[in-house]
Design a protein around this motif. Structure first.
Motif, PDB file in Angstrom:
ATOM      1  N   GLY A 293      50.712 -46.661 -15.590  1.00  0.00           N
ATOM      2  CA  GLY A 293      51.038 -48.053 -15.316  1.00  0.00           C
ATOM      3  C   GLY A 293      50.379 -48.548 -14.046  1.00  0.00           C
ATOM      4  N   SER A 294      50.745 -49.739 -13.640  1.00  0.00           N
ATOM      5  CA  SER A 294      50.196 -50.311 -12.413  1.00  0.00           C
ATOM      6  C   SER A 294      51.255 -51.167 -11.725  1.00  0.00           C
ATOM      7  CB  SER A 294      48.963 -51.157 -12.714  1.00  0.00           C
ATOM      8  OG  SER A 294      49.298 -52.247 -13.551  1.00  0.00           O
ATOM      9  N   MET A 295      51.046 -51.409 -10.440  1.00  0.00           N
ATOM     10  CA  MET A 295      51.943 -52.255  -9.661  1.00  0.00           C
ATOM     11  C   MET A 295      51.096 -53.213  -8.850  1.00  0.00           C
ATOM     12  SD  MET A 295      55.020 -51.247  -7.025  1.00  0.00           S
ATOM     13  CE  MET A 295      54.062 -50.871  -5.571  1.00  0.00           C
ATOM     14  N   ILE A 296      51.392 -54.498  -8.981  1.00  0.00           N
ATOM     15  CA  ILE A 296      50.648 -55.542  -8.288  1.00  0.00           C
ATOM     16  C   ILE A 296      51.590 -56.243  -7.318  1.00  0.00           C
ATOM     17  CG2 ILE A 296      49.399 -57.727  -8.587  1.00  0.00           C
ATOM     18  CD1 ILE A 296      48.922 -56.678 -11.553  1.00  0.00           C
ATOM     19  N   LEU A 297      51.139 -56.430  -6.095  1.00  0.00           N
ATOM     20  CA  LEU A 297      51.893 -57.161  -5.076  1.00  0.00           C
ATOM     21  C   LEU A 297      51.138 -58.444  -4.767  1.00  0.00           C
ATOM     22  CD1 LEU A 297      52.479 -54.281  -2.475  1.00  0.00           C
ATOM     23  CD2 LEU A 297      53.876 -54.839  -4.460  1.00  0.00           C
ATOM     24  N   ASP A 298      51.861 -59.522  -4.554  1.00  0.00           N
ATOM     25  CA  ASP A 298      51.195 -60.765  -4.171  1.00  0.00           C
ATOM     26  C   ASP A 298      52.227 -61.741  -3.623  1.00  0.00           C
ATOM     27  OD1 ASP A 298      49.128 -62.539  -3.715  1.00  0.00           O
ATOM     28  OD2 ASP A 298      48.443 -62.573  -5.793  1.00  0.00           O
ATOM     29  N   ASN A 299      51.746 -62.854  -3.107  1.00  0.00           N
ATOM     30  CA  ASN A 299      52.605 -63.918  -2.630  1.00  0.00           C
ATOM     31  C   ASN A 299      52.680 -65.030  -3.671  1.00  0.00           C
ATOM     32  OD1 ASN A 299      53.305 -62.897  -0.055  1.00  0.00           O
ATOM     33  ND2 ASN A 299      51.279 -63.441   0.702  1.00  0.00           N
ATOM     34  N   LEU A 300      53.803 -65.695  -3.715  1.00  0.00           N
ATOM     35  CA  LEU A 300      53.972 -66.860  -4.568  1.00  0.00           C
ATOM     36  C   LEU A 300      53.429 -68.087  -3.842  1.00  0.00           C
ATOM     37  CD1 LEU A 300      57.636 -66.124  -5.675  1.00  0.00           C
ATOM     38  CD2 LEU A 300      55.603 -65.946  -7.115  1.00  0.00           C
ATOM     39  N   SER A 301      52.837 -69.011  -4.560  1.00  0.00           N
ATOM     40  CA  SER A 301      52.269 -70.201  -3.924  1.00  0.00           C
ATOM     41  C   SER A 301      53.353 -71.047  -3.235  1.00  0.00           C
ATOM     42  CB  SER A 301      51.497 -71.036  -4.936  1.00  0.00           C
ATOM     43  OG  SER A 301      52.343 -71.423  -5.999  1.00  0.00           O
ATOM     44  N   ALA A 302      54.565 -71.034  -3.766  1.00  0.00           N
ATOM     45  CA  ALA A 302      55.665 -71.813  -3.185  1.00  0.00           C
ATOM     46  C   ALA A 302      56.380 -71.073  -2.056  1.00  0.00           C
ATOM     47  CB  ALA A 302      56.671 -72.174  -4.274  1.00  0.00           C
ATOM     48  N   GLY A 303      55.940 -69.854  -1.737  1.00  0.00           N
ATOM     49  CA  GLY A 303      56.589 -69.035  -0.726  1.00  0.00           C
ATOM     50  C   GLY A 303      57.323 -67.876  -1.365  1.00  0.00           C
ATOM     51  N   GLY A 304      57.420 -66.795  -0.649  1.00  0.00           N
ATOM     52  CA  GLY A 304      58.035 -65.591  -1.185  1.00  0.00           C
ATOM     53  C   GLY A 304      56.986 -64.639  -1.721  1.00  0.00           C
ATOM     54  N   ALA A 305      57.450 -63.513  -2.195  1.00  0.00           N
ATOM     55  CA  ALA A 305      56.560 -62.474  -2.694  1.00  0.00           C
ATOM     56  C   ALA A 305      56.974 -62.073  -4.097  1.00  0.00           C
ATOM     57  CB  ALA A 305      56.616 -61.250  -1.781  1.00  0.00           C
ATOM     58  N   TYR A 306      56.054 -61.416  -4.802  1.00  0.00           N
ATOM     59  CA  TYR A 306      56.417 -60.836  -6.089  1.00  0.00           C
ATOM     60  C   TYR A 306      55.763 -59.485  -6.267  1.00  0.00           C
ATOM     61  CZ  TYR A 306      52.013 -62.098  -8.480  1.00  0.00           C
ATOM     62  OH  TYR A 306      50.700 -62.210  -8.860  1.00  0.00           O
ATOM     63  N   VAL A 307      56.427 -58.669  -7.061  1.00  0.00           N
ATOM     64  CA  VAL A 307      55.923 -57.360  -7.445  1.00  0.00           C
ATOM     65  C   VAL A 307      55.938 -57.331  -8.965  1.00  0.00           C
ATOM     66  CG1 VAL A 307      56.292 -54.862  -7.347  1.00  0.00           C
ATOM     67  CG2 VAL A 307      56.877 -56.282  -5.372  1.00  0.00           C
ATOM     68  N   LYS A 308      54.794 -56.995  -9.548  1.00  0.00           N
ATOM     69  CA  LYS A 308      54.683 -56.909 -11.002  1.00  0.00           C
ATOM     70  C   LYS A 308      54.360 -55.475 -11.383  1.00  0.00           C
ATOM     71  CE  LYS A 308      52.260 -58.776 -15.013  1.00  0.00           C
ATOM     72  NZ  LYS A 308      51.245 -59.770 -15.471  1.00  0.00           N
ATOM     73  N   ILE A 309      55.201 -54.910 -12.217  1.00  0.00           N
ATOM     74  CA  ILE A 309      55.014 -53.557 -12.745  1.00  0.00           C
ATOM     75  C   ILE A 309      54.564 -53.712 -14.195  1.00  0.00           C
ATOM     76  CG2 ILE A 309      56.161 -51.372 -13.289  1.00  0.00           C
ATOM     77  CD1 ILE A 309      56.145 -51.918 -10.306  1.00  0.00           C
ATOM     78  N   VAL A 310      53.493 -53.053 -14.568  1.00  0.00           N
ATOM     79  CA  VAL A 310      53.043 -53.053 -15.967  1.00  0.00           C
ATOM     80  C   VAL A 310      53.089 -51.610 -16.447  1.00  0.00           C
ATOM     81  CG1 VAL A 310      51.183 -53.589 -17.580  1.00  0.00           C
ATOM     82  CG2 VAL A 310      51.558 -55.042 -15.569  1.00  0.00           C
ATOM     83  N   LEU A 311      53.848 -51.389 -17.528  1.00  0.00           N
ATOM     84  CA  LEU A 311      54.066 -50.049 -18.047  1.00  0.00           C
ATOM     85  C   LEU A 311      53.570 -49.954 -19.489  1.00  0.00           C
ATOM     86  CD1 LEU A 311      57.758 -49.881 -16.833  1.00  0.00           C
ATOM     87  CD2 LEU A 311      55.775 -48.959 -15.646  1.00  0.00           C
TER      88      LEU A 311
END
Length: 118
Positions: A97-115
């Protein structure tokens, strides 16, 4: 995120994926101002889990460093020496799998896990 659910069943290693999800949800709670969100999406034989928050997001240069062991940053409770994102990323990679980290355009962060489906 848009998602088309199918009748695909996902068979996951419960202990491993529990560790991943607990780590990323705990981080979202730790850094949020007032709310977090969790989205699940099943598509093309892959399961995506996205966790996001309304906190400060990642600072410049932090996204790459945040997956390293013992990376420290300041959260609501003070300095945080983390292993959670490192462990989650390692477990994802170990199982294809993979894990992606990034910022949201409106503020805050997100982590996306793809399995990948087992």
């Amino acid at each position: 995120m848009s998602c088309l659910w199918s009748n695909t069943k996902y068979y996951l290693d419960l202990d491993m994926y529990q560790e991943i999800v607990e780590n990323i949800v705990a981080n979202a709670v730790r850094f949020s101002k007032s709310k977090i969100g969790i989205e699940l999406c099943g598509e093309n034989n892959k399961l995506s889990i996205v966790v996001y928050d309304d906190g400060p997001g990642f600072k410049d240069g932090e996204i790459i460093k945040a997956k390293k062991p013992y990376y420290h940053c300041v959260d609501k409770e003070g300095t945080h020496y983390g292993m959670g994102l490192y462990i989650s990323d390692t477990l994802c990679k170990k199982h294809g799998g993979s894990m992606i980290l990034d910022n949201l355009s409106a503020g805050g962060a997100y982590v996306k896990i793809v399995l990948e489906n087992a």
